[in-house]
Design a protein around this motif. Sequence first.
Motif, PDB file in Angstrom:
ATOM      1  N   GLY A  22       0.591   9.272  -1.044  1.00 44.28           N
ATOM      2  CA  GLY A  22       1.464   8.624  -0.068  1.00 44.28           C
ATOM      3  C   GLY A  22       0.930   7.338   0.514  1.00 44.28           C
ATOM      4  N   GLN A  23      -0.197   6.817   0.013  1.00 44.89           N
ATOM      5  CA  GLN A  23      -0.673   5.512   0.475  1.00 44.89           C
ATOM      6  C   GLN A  23       0.232   4.436  -0.114  1.00 44.89           C
ATOM      7  N   VAL A  24       0.824   3.633   0.755  1.00 41.78           N
ATOM      8  CA  VAL A  24       1.754   2.594   0.319  1.00 41.78           C
ATOM      9  C   VAL A  24       0.983   1.302   0.061  1.00 41.78           C
ATOM     10  N   TRP A  25       1.288   0.658  -1.067  1.00 41.66           N
ATOM     11  CA  TRP A  25       0.708  -0.628  -1.447  1.00 41.66           C
ATOM     12  C   TRP A  25       1.817  -1.683  -1.410  1.00 41.66           C
ATOM     13  N   PHE A  26       1.498  -2.845  -0.862  1.00 40.45           N
ATOM     14  CA  PHE A  26       2.422  -3.973  -0.834  1.00 40.45           C
ATOM     15  C   PHE A  26       1.845  -5.093  -1.698  1.00 40.45           C
ATOM     16  N   GLN A  27       2.707  -5.736  -2.488  1.00 41.31           N
ATOM     17  CA  GLN A  27       2.216  -6.804  -3.344  1.00 41.31           C
ATOM     18  C   GLN A  27       2.514  -8.169  -2.749  1.00 41.31           C
ATOM     19  N   ASP A  28       1.466  -8.887  -2.447  1.00 45.32           N
ATOM     20  CA  ASP A  28       1.608 -10.257  -1.967  1.00 45.32           C
ATOM     21  C   ASP A  28       2.061 -11.143  -3.126  1.00 45.32           C
ATOM     22  N   GLY A  29       2.750 -12.239  -2.798  1.00 45.91           N
ATOM     23  CA  GLY A  29       3.212 -13.150  -3.823  1.00 45.91           C
ATOM     24  C   GLY A  29       2.249 -14.298  -4.005  1.00 45.91           C
ATOM     25  N   ALA A  30       2.394 -15.329  -3.168  1.00 49.00           N
ATOM     26  CA  ALA A  30       1.525 -16.500  -3.261  1.00 49.00           C
ATOM     27  C   ALA A  30       0.065 -16.120  -3.061  1.00 49.00           C
ATOM     28  N   GLY A  31      -0.201 -15.082  -2.260  1.00 44.62           N
ATOM     29  CA  GLY A  31      -1.577 -14.640  -2.055  1.00 44.62           C
ATOM     30  C   GLY A  31      -2.197 -14.049  -3.296  1.00 44.62           C
ATOM     31  N   GLY A  32      -1.355 -13.490  -4.184  1.00 47.10           N
ATOM     32  CA  GLY A  32      -1.812 -13.035  -5.486  1.00 47.10           C
ATOM     33  C   GLY A  32      -2.532 -11.713  -5.531  1.00 47.10           C
ATOM     34  N   VAL A  33      -2.634 -11.006  -4.396  1.00 49.20           N
ATOM     35  CA  VAL A  33      -3.396  -9.755  -4.370  1.00 49.20           C
ATOM     36  C   VAL A  33      -2.589  -8.670  -3.660  1.00 49.20           C
ATOM     37  N   PRO A  34      -2.896  -7.394  -3.928  1.00 49.95           N
ATOM     38  CA  PRO A  34      -2.257  -6.311  -3.172  1.00 49.95           C
ATOM     39  C   PRO A  34      -2.706  -6.318  -1.719  1.00 49.95           C
ATOM     40  N   GLN A  35      -1.856  -5.789  -0.853  1.00 52.11           N
ATOM     41  CA  GLN A  35      -2.131  -5.808   0.583  1.00 52.11           C
ATOM     42  C   GLN A  35      -1.980  -4.411   1.183  1.00 52.11           C
ATOM     43  N   ASN A  36      -2.714  -4.177   2.283  1.00 49.07           N
ATOM     44  CA  ASN A  36      -2.574  -2.978   3.114  1.00 49.07           C
ATOM     45  C   ASN A  36      -2.702  -1.672   2.335  1.00 49.07           C
TER      46      ASN A  36
ATOM     47  N   ILE B  43       0.327   1.645   6.737  1.00 41.30           N
ATOM     48  CA  ILE B  43       0.680   0.454   7.511  1.00 41.30           C
ATOM     49  C   ILE B  43       1.155   0.800   8.919  1.00 41.30           C
ATOM     50  N   VAL B  44       1.558   2.043   9.148  1.00 44.46           N
ATOM     51  CA  VAL B  44       2.029   2.423  10.477  1.00 44.46           C
ATOM     52  C   VAL B  44       0.913   2.303  11.517  1.00 44.46           C
ATOM     53  N   TYR B  45      -0.342   2.369  11.076  1.00 44.58           N
ATOM     54  CA  TYR B  45      -1.456   2.265  12.023  1.00 44.58           C
ATOM     55  C   TYR B  45      -1.805   0.818  12.361  1.00 44.58           C
ATOM     56  N   GLY B  46      -1.244  -0.132  11.630  1.00 46.95           N
ATOM     57  CA  GLY B  46      -1.481  -1.538  11.935  1.00 46.95           C
ATOM     58  C   GLY B  46      -2.219  -2.255  10.820  1.00 46.95           C
TER      59      GLY B  46
ATOM     60  N   THR C 102       5.501  -1.042  12.729  1.00 46.28           N
ATOM     61  CA  THR C 102       4.314  -0.900  11.879  1.00 46.28           C
ATOM     62  C   THR C 102       3.527  -2.206  11.946  1.00 46.28           C
ATOM     63  N   GLY C 103       2.447  -2.263  11.222  1.00 49.36           N
ATOM     64  CA  GLY C 103       1.767  -3.526  11.038  1.00 49.36           C
ATOM     65  C   GLY C 103       2.583  -4.429  10.136  1.00 49.36           C
ATOM     66  N   ASN C 104       2.108  -5.651   9.957  1.00 46.81           N
ATOM     67  CA  ASN C 104       2.760  -6.593   9.052  1.00 46.81           C
ATOM     68  C   ASN C 104       2.381  -6.249   7.620  1.00 46.81           C
ATOM     69  N   PRO C 105       3.350  -5.976   6.743  1.00 47.01           N
ATOM     70  CA  PRO C 105       2.990  -5.565   5.382  1.00 47.01           C
ATOM     71  C   PRO C 105       2.374  -6.678   4.535  1.00 47.01           C
ATOM     72  N   TYR C 106       2.653  -7.935   4.868  1.00 38.73           N
ATOM     73  CA  TYR C 106       2.144  -9.070   4.105  1.00 38.73           C
ATOM     74  C   TYR C 106       2.510  -8.992   2.622  1.00 38.73           C
TER      75      TYR C 106
END
Length: 900
Positions: free
Chosen positions: A267-281, A286-289, A252-256
């Motif tokens: 089914g849209q997956v959300w990833f939570q960044d830490g130090a970045g402080g914002v949601p990602q992807n 994410i399978v599309y990159g 997949t792409g990098n979830p960050y």
Amino acid sequence: MQQIRISKNLILSCGISLAIFSSCTPEKSPFDVSPADSLDPKRMEAPYPAISIPEGTDMESPRWKGIDLTPQPPVVPVSANEELKSFVLQPGYKLTPILSEPQIREPAAIQFDGNGRMYVLELRTYMQDIDANGELMPTSRISRWEDTDNDGIYETSVVFLDSLVFPRYVVPFGKNTILSMESNEDNVYKYTDTDGDGKADKKELFATGLGRSGNVEHQTSFLTWTMDNWMYSTYNSKRIRWTKDGVIQEPTGNPYGQWGVTQDNYGQVWFQDGAGGVPQNFNLPIVYGNFGIKGQYKDGFREPFSLVKLADFEPGMRETKPDGSLNNVTGSAGNDVFRGDRLPKEIQNKYFYGEPVARIVRQVNTEKSEGLSYIQNPYREAQSEFIQSTDPLFRPVDMATAPDGTMYIVDMYRGIIQQGNWTQDGSYLRTKIQQYQMDDIAGNGRIWRLTYEGMERNTEKPRMYEETSAELVRHLSNPNGWWRDQAQQLIILNQDKSVVKDLENLVNTSDNELARIHALWTLEGLNSLSVDLIRKLMKDSNPKIRIQALRASESLYKYGEKSLAADFRTMVKDADVEVAFQALLSGYILNIDQVEEYIKTAIKENPAQSFQVIGAQLLEKIAEQKKLAETQFAPQQLALFNKGKTIFDSYCSTCHGVKGLGTPTGGGELIAPAFSGSPRLMGHPEYAVKTLLHGLTGALDGKEYEGVMIAMDSNDDEYIASVVSYIRNDFGNSGSFVSPEFVAQLRKETAERSGTYDFDELVGEIPKALALQDNWKITASSTALQGVGSTKDPSYAFSFKGWKTDGSQEAGMWFQIELPKEQHLAEIQFDSGEKEFPKKYKVSLSSDGKTWTEVATGEGVPGANKIHWTSENAVRFLKIDALEKAEEPWAMKQLVLFAR
């Protein structure tokens, strides 16, 4: 079953003695007990600590300029009921404590199983002091809590799994079973309570290749089963999937992401960044990159509105508002798309995450435009947040939609919320922690329930583990997404195809959009999704159903239904831009014939931003992939890879599938096993080489396949090496290459063999990796500390963290392993990085640790090292000795022992 029960009324207790209770006195509710009672009362007395500016500090730097270290009274922890008074909530909302210390300590994540029991991940070694001492000690645990009387308070518990090294997640996985992984490890294990006493007593390897090293805040977390039946985690640029034939994987792409994975109703997956402080992807699966989308965070999104004004955060004064509060999100953790039904519709299917540095819980609203998503804090104009607190110890690190339809929030309730790498001597953050004496406050934790006035929680207790698959189908129509997710997962784990007709009926006739979507994906997870049904749904009047049909059709295409490419070409012209955009993405990820022209034509014909912005990036990715294919392997490896791919595509794919996932039979079974993520294939390469040389019969791990693997020994060594090298390095796999010389060696050793291998026979003679056990004794002549929070433990050699000598390597340095019982050891593998490999070394074996026999010598190389030997004797001791001096230390990580 051993249980812990916490009373909710005052009782007279003389037999219980807890550190914070006095014996023979009325017991308080845990929610009324203050952690301050266990702290030294002198911390409250003036004069308060006078903290000095570290020597050599540049006071004009943005981090330090303007810092105020005037002695201040300490931050004081309060009881859960007192903490309630600190919250500022949106109108109508209410928080209620359902668990707190001393019942739990350092809660970092929660998950509910199919019977509604709550698993709590307790990271009991997280920052117990300002220097992170003991951080990797095996004292963390996973507890399981139950509300047996259904009053809303979780009063009954068991310690399901203990003695863990900073576990990364807990994933309920069927009745009395969870998945978890420890820090600095690469393996995910399945833990099961087989005798019903509430404690896991069986440990099985589930999947490999998902770990990484680094400080504990920067490792894999939150493995999550999502609607598409794949499992995603932070940091890993891959997804894994359980099948009845084993765990497979795809890139997949990098979830960050750092701490938090969740999904919405579609089914849209959300990833939570830490130090970045914002949601990602959150824009695309994410399978599309990964894609750059300008403006996806609306102006001002990064500004938090905090009520705590201590300027106690790692970025220092450069991210401090004039009032001392945080001006830029910087330490986010935990997330949930709220999918329950017992909070207002305005927040249903909305994203939430914690920002424990700002002491807030943020709501995120999404605006869709031309197929792309743009997010904002809906309370920005009011300069507010969904939840705020004036208590500096409120640390929201996770949240979850609960079975009762409400939201639960995990609060670590502690002083330090930053790993020890950022609190060392001389750091800005250390001075602020010491100024307010916050390093004293650890070992606590609360879990809160969020409710809304006039909306009662759902009191129906889930009992999914006692229900049949047919009974589970009804939960796919539940208004609470938690129930739908659990029912889908359990039906798939059951692999009960008796419900296929019920699921098809639900897809075709229900007026419940979300029920139809879950039924569709449940069919996909049962390998019972027909191309006829998919094509029918591609013409559905509901565009959201058409999108789901496109995504699910990707599985059929991978299993050989290439005629679907024509459907993608038709649907890329759909009147709904989001449907058309999904067809573009599906055609891209499946690499349909003439995919570049397909994308170029779509960009030309559709002016929507999704096509223009993402389409251009898809073409760039295709160009990058072509370039990478030419450079990612050394020339000799690339020659083997390309030859192996040609052989696979023209011969092996007939049975093993065009994408290495196996080819289905008419009944949904596989002709031959999948290669993607196969532990047999990705284990010792001797397995695959011997299989190709001599063929294989019999059930594989108890699973029968229709196809028969015939011997391929009439082909030369390069042919065999090419095929094995290719399948170990495609389909999401990443393994060592196999040389023609290695094949020749095995061909010679097995030349007398006259028939095919039986599976059990073959497995019996292949070198098997021995997993590190607690009863192994690992010693070394020299061991260096490996970062903040570590100890001088040579067993780190078996993990990503690694072991190395304390100083340059010298002849005579040694590393020794003592096993609890004798083994026929045959090989070791380890990684030494680019510079810290042993210059020259020998391997010796012993039965008693006194008399040694040298069995192999080798010269270290950068990166992966491997050495094998032949020995008739079973032994308990192995020792590696350095034979020459070198300037660099001697280091090893991911050390693996193999035994026959």
